[in-house]
Design a protein around this motif. Structure first.
Motif, PDB file in Angstrom:
ATOM      1  N   ASP A 193       1.225  -2.201  -1.491  1.00 50.11           N
ATOM      2  CA  ASP A 193       0.533  -1.018  -0.960  1.00 50.11           C
ATOM      3  C   ASP A 193       0.732  -0.853   0.544  1.00 50.11           C
ATOM      4  OD1 ASP A 193      -1.325   1.263  -1.319  1.00 50.11           O
ATOM      5  OD2 ASP A 193      -2.601   0.065   0.006  1.00 50.11           O
ATOM      6  N   ALA A 194       0.582  -1.922   1.304  1.00 48.86           N
ATOM      7  CA  ALA A 194       0.695  -1.826   2.768  1.00 48.86           C
ATOM      8  C   ALA A 194       2.092  -1.366   3.182  1.00 48.86           C
ATOM      9  CB  ALA A 194       0.352  -3.165   3.413  1.00 48.86           C
ATOM     10  N   ASP A 195       3.129  -1.963   2.582  1.00 44.36           N
ATOM     11  CA  ASP A 195       4.499  -1.576   2.934  1.00 44.36           C
ATOM     12  C   ASP A 195       4.805  -0.153   2.466  1.00 44.36           C
ATOM     13  OD1 ASP A 195       5.023  -3.995   4.174  1.00 44.36           O
ATOM     14  OD2 ASP A 195       5.993  -4.879   2.413  1.00 44.36           O
ATOM     15  N   GLN A 253       2.633   2.303   2.066  1.00 46.03           N
ATOM     16  CA  GLN A 253       1.917   3.222   2.956  1.00 46.03           C
ATOM     17  C   GLN A 253       2.644   3.353   4.299  1.00 46.03           C
ATOM     18  OE1 GLN A 253      -0.748   5.197   2.595  1.00 46.03           O
ATOM     19  NE2 GLN A 253      -1.173   4.606   0.482  1.00 46.03           N
TER      20      GLN A 253
END
Length: 170
Positions: free
Chosen positions: A103-105, A107
């Protein structure tokens, strides 16, 4: 007396100019340095069929006045297949690679893509808004001109008959 002098540009000013001319950004994802670039003119025309439904939904969002990050993310989610293809094109990566991101990458990549290519989509919306405005003005001018006048009637189709001269009463 005041005189005009050229203000020397700082390194930051030159960097800003370069970013305007070539707005690409780099980010590191899973140890890889990814460059997200702006669509060029021809590339923008090529991706237009893929991007058009996304642009249409963004236009609806902007017209509704519900412009927010969540609203844009909702439009992205609605057109996920197209957006993933658009992001992959701008970042020169495979879509499958994007789909396996955490999710972080994901986003970070999505926000970088929007930061670089958001103006491309905004220009498309501005062009449409200007076209719609001009069309509305044309219709308003046409309507205010009143009804069109009736065409002139055709000349009568009569034949001339010669009559005898009227006698002169003198």
């Amino acid at each position: 007396m005041a005189r005009l002098t050229d203000k020397p540009q700082s390194v930051e000013d030159h960097q800003s100019d370069l970013e305007i001319l070539n707005p690409e950004r780099q980010l590191r994802i899973q140890g890889e340095l990814i460059t997200v670039r702006e669509y060029g003119f021809v590339e923008g025309l090529k991706i237009r069929p893929i991007a058009q439904p996304f642009i249409d939904s963004l236009g609806e969002l902007f017209r509704s006045g519900g412009l927010s990050t969540d609203g844009v993310i909702d439009v992205v989610a609605e057109h996920l297949d197209a957006v993933l293809q658009l992001v992959a094109t701008a970042a020169d990566v495979d879509r499958a690679w994007i789909e396996q991101l955490n999710d972080a990458d994901g986003q970070a990549l999505l926000m970088t893509w929007w930061g670089v290519n958001g103006p491309f989509f905004v220009r498309a919306l501005q062009t449409r808004a200007i076209t719609d405005l001009l069309e509305a003005q044309r219709k308003a001018v046409q309507a205010s001109a009143g009804p069109t006048s009736m065409p002139t009637s055709s000349p009568t189709d009569t034949t001339s008959t010669a009559s005898a001269a009227t006698p002169n009463a003198s």
